[in-house]
Design a protein around this motif. Structure first.
Motif, PDB file in Angstrom:
ATOM      1  N   UNK A  16       4.751  13.118  -8.855  1.00 34.23           N
ATOM      2  CA  UNK A  16       4.984  14.371  -8.340  1.00 34.23           C
ATOM      3  C   UNK A  16       6.146  15.271  -8.099  1.00 34.23           C
ATOM      4  N   UNK A  17       7.190  14.830  -7.630  1.00 39.22           N
ATOM      5  CA  UNK A  17       8.791  14.979  -7.445  1.00 39.22           C
ATOM      6  C   UNK A  17       9.399  15.181  -8.854  1.00 39.22           C
ATOM      7  N   UNK A  18       8.961  14.353  -9.986  1.00 36.46           N
ATOM      8  CA  UNK A  18       8.715  14.290 -11.382  1.00 36.46           C
ATOM      9  C   UNK A  18       8.040  15.697 -12.043  1.00 36.46           C
ATOM     10  N   UNK A  45       3.960   6.036  -2.697  1.00 34.77           N
ATOM     11  CA  UNK A  45       5.472   6.352  -3.376  1.00 34.77           C
ATOM     12  C   UNK A  45       5.412   6.513  -4.565  1.00 34.77           C
ATOM     13  N   UNK A  46       5.406   5.130  -4.768  1.00 39.45           N
ATOM     14  CA  UNK A  46       5.299   5.201  -6.269  1.00 39.45           C
ATOM     15  C   UNK A  46       5.830   6.278  -7.421  1.00 39.45           C
ATOM     16  N   UNK A  76       9.762   9.979  -0.486  1.00 39.62           N
ATOM     17  CA  UNK A  76       8.765  10.274   0.650  1.00 39.62           C
ATOM     18  C   UNK A  76       9.808  10.787   1.776  1.00 39.62           C
ATOM     19  N   UNK A  77      10.990   9.350   2.258  1.00 40.32           N
ATOM     20  CA  UNK A  77      11.748   9.355   3.252  1.00 40.32           C
ATOM     21  C   UNK A  77      12.523  11.023   3.390  1.00 40.32           C
ATOM     22  N   UNK A  78      13.141  11.963   1.934  1.00 35.01           N
ATOM     23  CA  UNK A  78      12.968  13.222   2.041  1.00 35.01           C
ATOM     24  C   UNK A  78      12.328  13.779   3.809  1.00 35.01           C
ATOM     25  N   UNK A  79      11.070  13.377   2.997  1.00 34.70           N
ATOM     26  CA  UNK A  79       9.937  14.614   4.513  1.00 34.70           C
ATOM     27  C   UNK A  79      10.938  14.200   6.129  1.00 34.70           C
ATOM     28  N   UNK A 121       1.115  -1.317  -0.454  1.00 34.81           N
ATOM     29  CA  UNK A 121       0.162  -0.128  -0.093  1.00 34.81           C
ATOM     30  C   UNK A 121       0.586   1.277  -0.345  1.00 34.81           C
ATOM     31  N   UNK A 122       1.781   1.801   0.693  1.00 39.28           N
ATOM     32  CA  UNK A 122       2.797   2.127   0.222  1.00 39.28           C
ATOM     33  C   UNK A 122       3.202   2.430  -0.903  1.00 39.28           C
TER      34      UNK A 122
END
Length: 545
Positions: free
Chosen positions: A475-477, A467-468, A488-491, A462-463
Motif C-alpha cells: 500500500x505504501x509503495x 506489514x510486509x 508500520x511503526x510510522x503510525x 503474523x505481524x
C-alpha cells in the motif's frame, strides 16, 4: 602465495611424494593473513624454511637425524611438562608418544620407558637419566618460559593426522597449552587438565622466528577449532550453547529478546563459525564487523548485530570463563546521523488520508479479488486505524485479550479503556478513543483468536505478514510513500507528532504511549482527572477527510 576466498593470503606447497611418510602430510597449508606485505614476508620465510627441510630430508644421514631429533625433542619436552609439580605420576614414553597416569598399559610393550615418582624439578639425577637414554635436556632453569617446543608443531600435526578426532583433539589441546600457553582448548578429559598441571607462558621469539611462531600457532588453533566442532559439539562454552544455557537464563531474557539474540548470533556463527568462547579472537570480531558494514546500510544495524556477541564475551570474562576479552578496545563504526535522523518518519495528514482510503478499498469486506480471508481484512483495517489513534506499538495491540479491554471501575475509570500489560516497557491503562472502538470491540469478541498465536515468534510472523511487502508495505509503495524509515511503526510517530502540534507536552504524551523519556517513573494507573485529560488529547488526533 594464493588469495583465499575470505580475503586472506595462503601459503600452499605440496610435500614431495618421497618425503611424505617422514613428514606425515601431503601439503603445507598456512594462512598468511590479509596484509599483503606481511604475507609476502611470511611466505619468503616459509619457502626458505621448507627448502632447507626438503634438502635435509633428501640426504639419508640428515633425514635420520631430523626424525630422531623431533622424537627426542618431543619426549624431552613432554617430560618437562610434568616438572615443578609435587604430584606422584607414572609417565611412559617411547620418544614420540606419552602416556600418563592410568593410561599406561602400553608402557609394557617394547620400546617404552616408564618413570614413576614425584616430578618436582629438573634434578641432576633426572637430567642424567634423560641424557643417558639419548633425550635432549634443557639446561636452563626449570621455569624458563623460553622453550622451543613450538618448533615441533609440524611433527605434532603429522602425528595426529591418522588417529581419531577425539585423540587428536586431546593431544593437540595439551600441545597448544604447553607450546603456546593457550589453555582455552583444555577440557576435563585432557591429560594436563586432569592432573592440574600449571602451564608457564612461553616466550614468543623476536624477528623472523616470531613470524614462524605466529604461523605455527595459528595452524594449531585452526586444526583444533576444526576438530572441536565434531569432538565437542555441545561444549558448554560453545557460543550457541553458552547463550542458551547460561547467558539467557542469567539475564532473564524473554522470548522476543531470545529470538533477537539468536538471530544475530546465528548470523555471526554463519560468518565466523560456532566457536567456543576461548577460541574467539579480536580478528574474528573485526572480520565480522567489516562483513556487517558491507552488508548493512545503517551503522546502527552494524552496532546492533555486534551487541549479542560482545555481551556474551563480557559476561564470560566477568565470570572468569575466558582469560581475556577480545571485544575490549574493538572500534565500532561511527554513526554520523543524529537521533532524529534515525527515528521512524511520521506520515503527513494528507498521507494518512490516502492510507485510510486505500486500506478501506484493498481490505474492504466486499473485495472479492483479495486472497485474504474476511477476518484478516477486517483485522488489518481496524489495526491501522487503532495504531494511528492510540500510538500503541503494533505488538502491544495484537497482544491484547478480552480482559484487557472494557471498563475499569476498580481503577475509577467507568469508561472504555485499554489495559496494556504485555509490553517490553510502559505498562499502562489508557482511555479508548472513539476511532479505536472498532478494534477494541473486535478484541472483546475474540477477534484475535483466529491468528492462533502461541508464542512471541508466532506474533512476529503474523505481524510481518500484515506489514510486509504484500500488504501494508505494498500500500505504501503504491501510494509512493515507501522509503527508508517509513513503515508500520510510522503510525506511532504520526500520533506523537499530531499531539505535539496540538500543543500537548511531553509528560502527557509519555503517559499515553508508555515511553519513559524523562527521569520520572511512569505509573500503570492514573487518576480519573489524568485519564480524562488523556482522552481529550487522544480525541484531538484528527487527520481530516
Amino acid at each position: 602465495m594464493y588469495p583465499a576466498k575470505d580475503g586472506r593470503w595462503k601459503y600452499l606447497r605440496d610435500v614431495p611424494v618421497s618425503l611424505r611418510p617422514a613428514l606425515g602430510r601431503k601439503r603445507w597449508d598456512y594462512s598468511l593473513g590479509s596484509d599483503r606485505i606481511k604475507a609476502l614476508q611470511q611466505w619468503a620465510l616459509f619457502t626458505k624454511e621448507h627448502d632447507h627441510l626438503i634438502a635435509s630430508l633428501k640426504d639419508p644421514n640428515t633425514r635420520e637425524d631430523f626424525i630422531a631429533k623431533n622424537a627426542s625433542d618431543n619426549a624431552a619436552a613432554m617430560a618437562e611438562l610434568l616438572s615443578n609439580y609435587e604430584t606422584d605420576l607414572r609417565v611412559a614414553f617411547n620418544g614420540s608418544e606419552v602416556a600418563v597416569g592410568e593410561n599406561i598399559e602400553k608402557s609394557a610393550s617394547a620400546g617404552w620407558i616408564t618413570i614413576q615418582g614425584t616430578w618436582n624439578e629438573d634434578t641432576p639425577e633426572e637430567k642424567e637419566w634423560l641424557k643417558k637414554n639419548g633425550y635432549a635436556v634443557n639446561e636452563g632453569p626449570p621455569d624458563d618460559p623460553n622453550r622451543d617446543l613450538w618448533r615441533t608443531t609440524e611433527y605434532m600435526l603429522a602425528s595426529t593426522s591418522d588417529i581419531s578426532d577425539k585423540r587428536a583433539y586431546s593431544r593437540l589441546a595439551n600441545f597448544a597449552a604447553v607450546a603456546f600457553g593457550d589453555t582455552s582448548f583444555l577440557t576435563d578429559d585432557n591429560t594436563f587438565g586432569q592432573f592440574g598441571v600449571k602451564v608457564t607462558q612461553p616466550k614468543r621469539p623476536d624477528g623472523a622466528g616470531g613470524m614462524i611462531y605466529d604461523a605455527m600457532y595459528e595452524t594449531v588453533r585452526a586444526r583444533l577449532q576444526l576438530l572441536s566442532a565434531s569432538v565437542l559439539p555441545n561444549a558448554p562454552d560453545r557460543l550457541s550453547v553458552y547463550y542458551r544455557e547460561v547467558y539467557a537464563p542469567h539475564k532473564g531474557h524473554r522470548e522476543l529478546t531470545q529470538i533477537d539474540y539468536q538471530k544475530k548470533l546465528a548470523d555471526f556463527i554463519e560468518d565466523v563459525g560456532d566457536l567456543r568462547l576461548g577460541e574467539i579472537e579480536k580478528e574474528h570480531l573485526r572480520k565480522y564487523r567489516d562483513s556487517l558494514s558491507k552488508r548493512m546500510k545503517e551503522v546502527s544495524s552494524v552496532v546492533g548485530y555486534m551487541v549479542p556477541i560482545k555481551a556474551l564475551l563480557n559476561h564470560a570474562y566477568s565470570e572468569e570463563q575466558i582469560p581475556t576479552n577480545p571485544a575490549v578496545g574493538l572500534k565500532m563504526p561511527t554513526d554520523s546521523k543524529t537521533v532524529e535522523e534515525r527515528k521512524y518518519l511520521p506520515f503527513s495528514a494528507d498521507q494518512v488520508r490516502q492510507i485510510l482510503d486505500m486500506i478501506h478499498d484493498v481490505w474492504a469486506g466486499e473485495n472479492i479479488k483479495s486472497r485474504l480471508s474476511l477476518q484478516k481484512r477486517q483485522l488489518y483495517r481496524h489495526t491501522i486505524v487503532a495504531l494511528l489513534h492510540t500510538g500503541m506499538r503494533p505488538h502491544e495491540l495484537w497482544k491484547l485479550t478480552p480482559q484487557d479491554v472494557g471498563t475499569f471501575e476498580t481503577h475509577n475509570w467507568p469508561h472504555r479503556g485499554i489495559n496494556i500489560q504485555r509490553t517490553k516497557s510502559g505498562r499502562r491503562l489508557i482511555p479508548c478513543p472513539e476511532m479505536a472502538l472498532p478494534f477494541v470491540n473486535l478484541v472483546r469478541d475474540g477477534g484475535l483468536e483466529f491468528l492462533d498465536v502461541k508464542s512471541d515468534r508466532d506474533l512476529i510472523n503474523r505481524m510481518k505478514a500484515m506489514s510486509g511487502e504484500r500488504q501494508f508495505g505494498k500500500i505504501l509503495k503504491d501510494l509512493k510513500i515507501k522509503r527508508p524509515r517509513v513503515s508500520l511503526y510510522s503510525t506511532r510517530a504520526t500520533f506523537v507528532t499530531t499531539l505535539q502540534r496540538n500543543g500537548y507536552n511531553d509528560g502527557m504524551i509519555e503517559n499515553i504511549i508508555g515511553h519513559k523519556g524523562s527521569a520520572r517513573m511512569l505509573r500503570h494507573y492514573k487518576s480519573p482527572e489524568e485519564m480524562k485529560d488523556m482522552l481529550a488529547a487522544m480525541e484531538s488526533v484528527q487527520y481530516g477527510g
